[in-house]
Enzyme design. Structure first.
Site, mmCIF file in Angstrom:
data_model
loop_
_atom_site.group_PDB
_atom_site.id
_atom_site.type_symbol
_atom_site.label_atom_id
_atom_site.label_comp_id
_atom_site.label_asym_id
_atom_site.label_seq_id
_atom_site.Cartn_x
_atom_site.Cartn_y
_atom_site.Cartn_z
ATOM 1 N N LYS A 265 0.807 -1.218 0.000
ATOM 2 C CA LYS A 265 0.000 0.000 0.000
ATOM 3 C C LYS A 265 0.839 1.267 0.000
ATOM 4 O O LYS A 265 0.376 2.320 -0.418
ATOM 5 C CB LYS A 265 -0.974 -0.014 1.174
ATOM 6 C CG LYS A 265 -2.021 -1.106 1.002
ATOM 7 C CD LYS A 265 -3.115 -1.053 2.050
ATOM 8 C CE LYS A 265 -4.180 -2.089 1.768
ATOM 9 N NZ LYS A 265 -3.718 -3.476 2.035
HETATM 10 C C1 LIG Z 1 -4.382 -4.508 1.542
HETATM 11 C C2 LIG Z 1 -3.636 -5.770 1.392
HETATM 12 C C3 LIG Z 1 -4.084 -6.790 0.550
HETATM 13 C C4 LIG Z 1 -5.388 -6.694 -0.206
HETATM 14 O O1 LIG Z 1 -5.337 -5.717 -1.204
HETATM 15 P P1 LIG Z 1 -6.700 -5.094 -1.776
HETATM 16 O O2 LIG Z 1 -6.249 -3.974 -2.626
HETATM 17 O O3 LIG Z 1 -7.504 -4.642 -0.593
HETATM 18 O O4 LIG Z 1 -7.385 -6.179 -2.519
HETATM 19 C C5 LIG Z 1 -3.304 -7.917 0.415
HETATM 20 N N1 LIG Z 1 -2.163 -8.053 1.105
HETATM 21 C C6 LIG Z 1 -1.702 -7.106 1.923
HETATM 22 C C7 LIG Z 1 -0.440 -7.326 2.660
HETATM 23 C C8 LIG Z 1 -2.416 -5.930 2.096
HETATM 24 O O5 LIG Z 1 -1.949 -4.987 2.917
#
Ligand SMILES: *Cc1c(COP(=O)(O)O)cnc(C)c1O
Length: 470
Positions: free
Chosen positions: A113
């Site tokens: 993210k």
């Molecule tokens: C947020 C997250 C996900 C999921 O991603 P989305 O965009 O919500 O589908 C998967 N793995 C990790 C480590 C995350 O932080």
């Protein structure tokens, strides 16, 4: 490039206009009027580019109301070796020919993210700076979003962050990462509930348009379109790294929760990158897998949502999924509004008898789910076979990706977090502590700063009103 709402109730707006707002006024999500098409000439020109140049080419197509020079500066400040650990930003690790991991988690909070959030922080500061406006960011997190947002916004002028998280339900490392921030503009609010309670509070506050406007509330949750755009870049980067020529196909396996990451993959495919499969992996919270297998989208209740060892995928409904369904319906906003009038009441919709459901396969989507035993086995297997250690979320993607991939097409699995964040599961899988990256050794011992609140929209509003900037 102009943006409309998935539910049809918003006049077309520019990127800067949608950047700072959350949901569209009609409750839908902002989406481009048309996706830019990328042709052979562009792919050829882009193949040799570094991350920053590639990011400029892609972002400029979606953010055409930001002057080119300013956008270049923002990108240069965001995607640096200092913040992301390497000039490649998202290096490709090849496990064996045709089987790769795209490392997305080398940013400050060790999760993918950061790639979108670091950009968002700089875009917000830039846009606010032009008018001297302030923004009070309200978010909900089950783990990675919160710390990622806080690390992107800490100390930024004109911005305060109010981040709701489910009290006691994040990993020790995640909790420490968020709660150890002591900047004056960061407010950690631990909610006695699960992630979806937090998300519902955010929605309730955002739907109070008077409060939202008066308190200048914005969001950084994955419904923010700028985050999707930022994620588009690494799909191209990964594609170029895994292929020799621009007519080769690849497949992507994506550990999914709120459908943000794979939504970017969907847009990339719509833009024309030759993607064979978009392999969506869920954990035990399989609301999305169920949809792609049966055509029924049935949001879960809070009590049905399980707390798993890949906690960032513990969702009961996937907020970004609406964007995909908008395309699935052939951009029929009335249809989306009708479907989501059920979803917003916690009800299911069923496309199994509609020709729309078949179209999901035509759009490249396949899905599968994973569980605790499978992810532990996958971590062990990948470690034994390739001496590469992956985290629990990435393991879900690898498990489902390996099972569903077309063997003739190279597979790129998205690595979404570092194993160090989930040491209990790594211990269980290989009997060793994952190495802590430099600089994170003492994190869990640092003093923490947060307040605890009930699931009570009124009380949260009062807290925000008291601490918001204006
Ligand atoms: C947020 C997250 C996900 C999921 O991603 P989305 O965009 O919500 O589908 C998967 N793995 C990790 C480590 C995350 O932080």
């Amino acid at each position: 490039m102009r943006y409309i709402s998935t539910r049809g109730g918003m006049p077309p707006k520019s990127f800067s206009e949608i950047l700072l707002s959350g949901l569209a006024p009609d409750g839908g999500l902002a989406i481009p009027e048309v996706y830019p098409k990328i042709g052979a000439d562009e792919l050829k020109a882009w193949r040799g580019m570094n991350y920053q140049s590639l990011a400029f080419e892609i972002l400029s197509r979606f953010t055409d109301d930001i002057p080119a020079e300013d956008l270049r500066t923002i990108i240069a400040r965001t995607y640096t070796r200092e913040i992301f650990g390497s000039d490649e930003i998202t290096p490709l690790k090849t496990l064996e020919p045709g089987f790769h991991i795209l490392a997305l988690s080398n940013g400050p909070t060790l999760a993918f993210k950061d790639i979108a959030m670091q950009l968002l922080g700089n875009l917000f500061e830039y846009t606010l700076g032009k008018t001297g406006a302030v923004l009070n960011i309200l978010g909900a997190t089950s783990g990675d979003t919160g710390s990622s947002a806080e690390y992107a916004m800490r100390g930024k002028k004109g911005i305060r962050v109010f981040m709701l998280s489910p009290y006691g339900k994040m990993s020790r490392f995640q909790t420490a990462q968020m709660f150890s921030l002591h900047e004056d503009n960061i407010f950690n609010i631990a909610i006695r509930g699960v992630f979806d309670d937090c998300q519902d509070i955010v929605k309730a506050v955002s739907n109070d348009h008077v409060f939202k406007q008066a308190r200048r509330i914005g969001t950084v949750n994955s419904i923010n379109w700028a985050r999707v755009v930022a994620q588009i870049v690494y799909y191209f980067k990964g594609y170029f790294a895994a292929t020799q020529s621009d007519d080769e196909e690849v497949s992507f396996a994506v550990p999914s929760g709120n459908f943000g990451n794979i939504c970017a993959g969907h847009v990339v495919r719509m833009m024309g990158l030759p993607i064979r499969q978009l392999i969506l992996a869920t954990n035990e919270n399989d609301v999305l897998d169920e949809f792609f297998k049966t055509g029924v989208y049935r949001p879960r209740t809070t009590s049905e949502t399980r707390h798993t060892s890949s906690p960032s995928m513990d969702i009961s409904k996937a907020s970004n999924f609406e964007r995909f369904v908008f395309d699935l319906t052939g951009r029929d906003a009335d249809k989306v509004a009708e479907l989501w009038s059920a979803v917003d009441k916690g009800l299911a919709f069923d496309l199994s008898k509609s020709s729309l459901f078949e179209k999901a396969g035509d759009l490249g989507f396949v899905s599968g789910n994973s569980n605790h035993a499978a992810r532990i086995a996958t971590i062990r297997e990948i470690y034994d076979r390739y001496q590469v250690l992956v985290d629990t979320h990435t393991a879900d993607g690898l498990k489902v990706g390996q099972a569903l991939r077309d063997p003739d097409v190279p597979l790129i699995c998205m690595e979404t977090a570092q194993p160090a964040k989930f040491s209990e599961s790594i211990q269980e899988a290989i009997g060793l502590e994952p190495p802590l990256p430099a600089g994170y050794e003492d994190l869990e011992d640092l003093p923490q700063r947060f307040v605890i609140k009930d699931v009570d929209v009124k009380a949260i509003k009062a807290y925000i009103a008291e601490h918001a900037g204006d």
